[in-house]
Design a protein around this motif. Structure first.
Motif, PDB file in Angstrom:
ATOM      1  N   TYR A 137      -3.012 -67.262 -13.926  1.00 17.86           N
ATOM      2  CA  TYR A 137      -3.780 -68.325 -13.275  1.00 17.86           C
ATOM      3  C   TYR A 137      -4.144 -67.931 -11.846  1.00 17.86           C
ATOM      4  O   TYR A 137      -5.269 -68.146 -11.385  1.00 17.86           O
ATOM      5  CB  TYR A 137      -3.000 -69.631 -13.272  1.00 17.86           C
ATOM      6  N   GLY A 138      -3.159 -67.351 -11.136  1.00 12.17           N
ATOM      7  CA  GLY A 138      -3.408 -66.950  -9.750  1.00 12.17           C
ATOM      8  C   GLY A 138      -4.443 -65.858  -9.638  1.00 12.17           C
ATOM      9  O   GLY A 138      -5.332 -65.898  -8.779  1.00 12.17           O
ATOM     10  N   LEU A 139      -4.335 -64.847 -10.514  1.00 11.89           N
ATOM     11  CA  LEU A 139      -5.300 -63.754 -10.474  1.00 11.89           C
ATOM     12  C   LEU A 139      -6.708 -64.222 -10.838  1.00 11.89           C
ATOM     13  O   LEU A 139      -7.695 -63.812 -10.215  1.00 11.89           O
ATOM     14  CB  LEU A 139      -4.862 -62.642 -11.434  1.00 11.89           C
ATOM     15  N   VAL A 140      -6.778 -65.085 -11.841  1.00 10.37           N
ATOM     16  CA  VAL A 140      -8.091 -65.610 -12.229  1.00 10.37           C
ATOM     17  C   VAL A 140      -8.704 -66.409 -11.084  1.00 10.37           C
ATOM     18  O   VAL A 140      -9.891 -66.266 -10.753  1.00 10.37           O
ATOM     19  CB  VAL A 140      -7.977 -66.479 -13.494  1.00 10.37           C
ATOM     20  N   GLY A 141      -7.879 -67.253 -10.446  1.00 11.05           N
ATOM     21  CA  GLY A 141      -8.383 -68.044  -9.328  1.00 11.05           C
ATOM     22  C   GLY A 141      -8.832 -67.186  -8.160  1.00 11.05           C
ATOM     23  O   GLY A 141      -9.885 -67.426  -7.562  1.00 11.05           O
ATOM     24  N   ALA A 142      -8.029 -66.161  -7.837  1.00 11.85           N
ATOM     25  CA  ALA A 142      -8.393 -65.274  -6.732  1.00 11.85           C
ATOM     26  C   ALA A 142      -9.664 -64.499  -7.056  1.00 11.85           C
ATOM     27  O   ALA A 142     -10.541 -64.316  -6.191  1.00 11.85           O
ATOM     28  CB  ALA A 142      -7.251 -64.312  -6.435  1.00 11.85           C
ATOM     29  N   GLY A 143      -9.779 -64.026  -8.297  1.00 12.81           N
ATOM     30  CA  GLY A 143     -10.977 -63.283  -8.675  1.00 12.81           C
ATOM     31  C   GLY A 143     -12.229 -64.125  -8.613  1.00 12.81           C
ATOM     32  O   GLY A 143     -13.276 -63.682  -8.134  1.00 12.81           O
ATOM     33  N   VAL A 144     -12.118 -65.360  -9.083  1.00 14.37           N
ATOM     34  CA  VAL A 144     -13.274 -66.252  -9.027  1.00 14.37           C
ATOM     35  C   VAL A 144     -13.649 -66.573  -7.587  1.00 14.37           C
ATOM     36  O   VAL A 144     -14.824 -66.601  -7.217  1.00 14.37           O
ATOM     37  CB  VAL A 144     -12.981 -67.556  -9.805  1.00 14.37           C
ATOM     38  N   ALA A 145     -12.623 -66.799  -6.754  1.00 12.44           N
ATOM     39  CA  ALA A 145     -12.884 -67.175  -5.358  1.00 12.44           C
ATOM     40  C   ALA A 145     -13.541 -66.050  -4.579  1.00 12.44           C
ATOM     41  O   ALA A 145     -14.395 -66.294  -3.725  1.00 12.44           O
ATOM     42  CB  ALA A 145     -11.582 -67.588  -4.677  1.00 12.44           C
ATOM     43  N   VAL A 146     -13.159 -64.787  -4.866  1.00  9.36           N
ATOM     44  CA  VAL A 146     -13.680 -63.663  -4.098  1.00  9.36           C
ATOM     45  C   VAL A 146     -14.988 -63.135  -4.694  1.00  9.36           C
ATOM     46  O   VAL A 146     -15.991 -62.966  -3.984  1.00  9.36           O
ATOM     47  CB  VAL A 146     -12.631 -62.538  -4.028  1.00  9.36           C
ATOM     48  N   ALA A 147     -14.974 -62.856  -5.975  1.00 14.30           N
ATOM     49  CA  ALA A 147     -16.124 -62.199  -6.603  1.00 14.30           C
ATOM     50  C   ALA A 147     -17.256 -63.167  -6.941  1.00 14.30           C
ATOM     51  O   ALA A 147     -18.418 -62.777  -6.974  1.00 14.30           O
ATOM     52  CB  ALA A 147     -15.676 -61.459  -7.868  1.00 14.30           C
ATOM     53  N   LEU A 148     -16.930 -64.430  -7.196  1.00 19.54           N
ATOM     54  CA  LEU A 148     -17.940 -65.393  -7.616  1.00 19.54           C
ATOM     55  C   LEU A 148     -17.932 -66.593  -6.681  1.00 19.54           C
ATOM     56  O   LEU A 148     -17.737 -67.731  -7.112  1.00 19.54           O
ATOM     57  CB  LEU A 148     -17.681 -65.825  -9.063  1.00 19.54           C
ATOM     58  N   GLN A 149     -18.139 -66.337  -5.408  1.00 23.15           N
ATOM     59  CA  GLN A 149     -18.042 -67.406  -4.418  1.00 23.15           C
ATOM     60  C   GLN A 149     -19.088 -68.495  -4.656  1.00 23.15           C
ATOM     61  O   GLN A 149     -18.776 -69.687  -4.604  1.00 23.15           O
ATOM     62  CB  GLN A 149     -18.199 -66.823  -3.020  1.00 23.15           C
ATOM     63  N   ASP A 150     -20.325 -68.100  -4.895  1.00 21.13           N
ATOM     64  CA  ASP A 150     -21.381 -69.099  -5.087  1.00 21.13           C
ATOM     65  C   ASP A 150     -21.132 -69.919  -6.344  1.00 21.13           C
ATOM     66  O   ASP A 150     -21.281 -71.149  -6.341  1.00 21.13           O
ATOM     67  CB  ASP A 150     -22.745 -68.405  -5.176  1.00 21.13           C
ATOM     68  N   LEU A 151     -20.768 -69.221  -7.441  1.00 19.58           N
ATOM     69  CA  LEU A 151     -20.477 -69.951  -8.675  1.00 19.58           C
ATOM     70  C   LEU A 151     -19.279 -70.873  -8.499  1.00 19.58           C
ATOM     71  O   LEU A 151     -19.261 -71.999  -9.007  1.00 19.58           O
ATOM     72  CB  LEU A 151     -20.227 -68.961  -9.816  1.00 19.58           C
ATOM     73  N   PHE A 152     -18.285 -70.380  -7.756  1.00 16.44           N
ATOM     74  CA  PHE A 152     -17.107 -71.209  -7.521  1.00 16.44           C
ATOM     75  C   PHE A 152     -17.470 -72.438  -6.694  1.00 16.44           C
ATOM     76  O   PHE A 152     -16.990 -73.545  -6.966  1.00 16.44           O
ATOM     77  CB  PHE A 152     -16.039 -70.379  -6.810  1.00 16.44           C
TER      78      PHE A 152
END
Length: 351
Positions: A137-152
């Protein structure tokens, strides 16, 4: 897990479907052809998912492996989640909702719940260790927050819209200088039927405007219809200085009261409701006429209340009524921009 166990579980699952009524013929509801096409699309999707689950079951039976078994369980979770929420709950409950806005909101909520449940179950199937699950969960959240900032940001904005009800389908809003009537609120984007631009009177242009939901985190949201359905409008009427402005004001006020009588009563009731929810002091809803002296004429500023989506029609009705009323008054003259010629220079012609 042995192939026989998978066979028993698969048989139990398929025997569960007929009892749920997934194969019953659904009659076309009051929404007509659109609802029928939506039911067909659900059936096709469910059939595709079920076929994929059956194929995964055969693969897991012939080639036993933990990954193939997890794939089978994942597809089974997809079939159950989609079948229960989208193929059973949504049609049964949606058919009983008569209001289009309520039916639309229910469909959106069911879609969110369906895919959220499927995502949680999928993570639980593939990650058994609780600590590893938390790390995932943490890795998925961090990846989304960093790599997909606009989508997030758009996703978070969509969740905020659903939770806080900043606006919903049917509202008229303005976001980042874009005006329109909201026709769809998705998880990532909001779709408007655009108004204004080259069209006057707050009427539709015919274009669809797609706004990222992340805009609500960065821009001010102007909602015209969140708690009430009225706005104030103004009209400027110039009259000459030799006109009877008192009589002109009386005529204009009479016309305004005739046009806005019913709407004023509705506005009073809506503002009384707003006083219970907000720190809100009641505004005057009766039409008013203010006088301003200018270099060329006496300017009468007319202020009146109108429905949000009927501003142009009300403006036309008020203008026409005032024009007819003032034409009957001999002591009132509508002013216009004119130029008075007071003399001519001497002109001499030479041969």
């Amino acid at each position: 897990m042995t192939g026989s166990c998978l066979v028993r579980q698969c048989c139990c699952f398929w025997s569960f479907l007929p009892r749920c009524g997934l194969y019953r013929r659904q009659s076309i509801c009051s929404t007509g052809i659109i609802s029928g096409e939506r039911n067909v699309r659900r059936a096709v999707n469910l059939g595709v998912f079920a076929g994929a689950a059956l194929a995964a079951f055969l693969v897991a039976t012939w080639f036993p492996h933990p990954s193939s078994e997890k794939l089978f369980y994942t597809l089974v979770a997809l079939v159950i989640s989609y079948g229960f929420f989208r193929a059973i709950v949504e049609p049964l409950v949606g058919r009983r909702l008569k209001d289009n806005k309520a039916r639309y909101g229910f469909r959106k909520s069911i879609a969110i719940v369906c895919w959220t449940v499927f995502g949680i179950v999928t993570l639980r199937i593939w990650i058994i260790n609780p600590q590893a699950l938390l790390v995932a969960y943490g890795l998925v959240g961090a990846g989304v927050a960093v790599a997909l900032q606009d989508l997030f940001r758009n996703f978070v904005g969509g969740i905020i819209i659903y939770v806080t009800n900043v606006y919903r389908a049917g509202d008229r809003v303005e976001i980042n200088h874009e005006y329109g009537d909201v026709i769809d609120v998705g998880l990532m984007y909001t779709t408007f039927m655009e108004i204004k631009e080259w069209v006057g009177g707050d009427q539709a242009t015919g274009r669809l405007c797609v706004i990222p939901n992340g805009h609500i985190l960065s821009y001010t949201i102007h909602n015209y219809t969140k708690e009430h359905s009225f706005i104030w409008d103004e009209l400027m009427i110039p009259i000459t200085y030799d006109s009877d402005f008192v009589r002109a004001r009386e005529c204009i006020t009479r016309v305004l009261k005739e046009e806005t009588e019913k709407l004023s009563g509705d506005a009073v009731r809506q503002m009384a409701h707003m006083e219970q929810k907000y720190y809100f002091s009641r505004r005057e809803v009766e039409p008013m006429v203010f006088l301003t002296l200018t270099d060329n004429w006496v300017q009468l500023n007319v202020r009146y209340i109108t429905s949000v989506r009927e501003r142009r029609f009300m403006h036309n009705a008020v203008s026409e009524g005032i024009l007819k009323a003032l034409r009957k008054e001999k002591k009132v003259k509508i002013a216009s921009q004119t130029v008075s010629v007071v003399g001519f220079p001497d002109v001499r012609l030479k041969k």
